[in-house]
Design an enzyme around this catalytic site. Structure first.
Site, PDB file in Angstrom:
ATOM      1  CB  ILE A 195      -0.879   0.053   1.269  1.00 12.34           C
ATOM      2  CG1 ILE A 195      -1.711  -1.225   1.421  1.00 12.34           C
ATOM      3  CG2 ILE A 195      -1.780   1.287   1.238  1.00 12.34           C
ATOM      4  CD1 ILE A 195      -2.474  -1.292   2.742  1.00 12.34           C
ATOM      5  CD  GLU A 224       7.742  -8.228   2.208  1.00 13.12           C
ATOM      6  OE1 GLU A 224       7.003  -7.314   1.809  1.00 13.12           O
ATOM      7  OE2 GLU A 224       8.918  -8.375   1.838  1.00 13.12           O
ATOM      8  CB  CYS A 271      12.647  -3.933   1.929  1.00  9.39           C
ATOM      9  SG  CYS A 271      11.553  -3.530   3.298  1.00  9.39           S
ATOM     10  CB  CYS A 291       9.961  -6.658   5.058  1.00  8.63           C
ATOM     11  SG  CYS A 291       8.682  -5.510   4.521  1.00  8.63           S
TER      12      CYS A 291
END
Ligand code: THU
Length: 152
Positions: free
Chosen positions: A51, A63, A105, A108
């Protein structure tokens, strides 16, 4: 499967749930659609997508949204595996897979570390690409992680 190792069928289901979830991405800025699916030790899946926000730094990765969704549904422990799929969207919004799989990333990875510590499972992470998937354990991609032990 045993308690912490997904079966081939579960991996396939997880990756297709992640790929399917990429259709729901809200990514008008990067045009990079990501789906993430969580596999719980009881066999359940929860999937979500990224989002974005016009204030770019507020954007949420798939995630993170999936973990928050699991928490809001009452349980973010017992996650044994995470499947990921990402790419530019096709007409239906589904990520077009390339040879380069989306990998979690840095933020995450730390989010996944939190739930990994809850279950004591070194999370399996499956990253889908055009011709297959890459398999990591969280400890492979977040070595020497900062965790609750550091605070004691
Ligand atoms: N993205 C994810 O959803 N997960 C990751 O681990 C990597 C990046 C999203 C964030 C942003 O919406 C888009 O991909 C491009 O960076």
């Amino acid at each position: 499967m045993n308690a912490t190792h997904p079966s081939q069928t579960q991996i396939d289901t997880l990756l297709s749930a992640a790929h399917e979830a990429s259709k729901n991405a809200y990514a008008p800025y990067s045009h990079y659609h990501v789906g993430a699916a969580l596999l719980f030790s009881n066999g359940n899946n929860i999937a979500a997508s990224n989002i974005e926000n016009v204030s770019y730094g507020l954007s949420l990765c798939a995630e993170t949204v999936a973990i928050a969704s699991a928490h809001s549904q009452g349980n973010m422990s017992d996650i044994i595996a995470i499947g990921l799929a990402g790419g530019a969207p096709n007409e239906a919004g589904k990520a077009i897979l390339t040879d380069k799989a989306v990998t979690p990333c840095g933020r995450c990875r730390q989010m996944i570390k939190e739930v990994a510590d809850m279950s004591g499972i070194d999370t399996h992470i499956y990253c889908l690409h055009r011709t297959g998937h890459i398999h990591y354990r969280l400890s492979d991609i977040l070595p020497d992680a900062f965790g609750p032990d550091n605070l004691s």
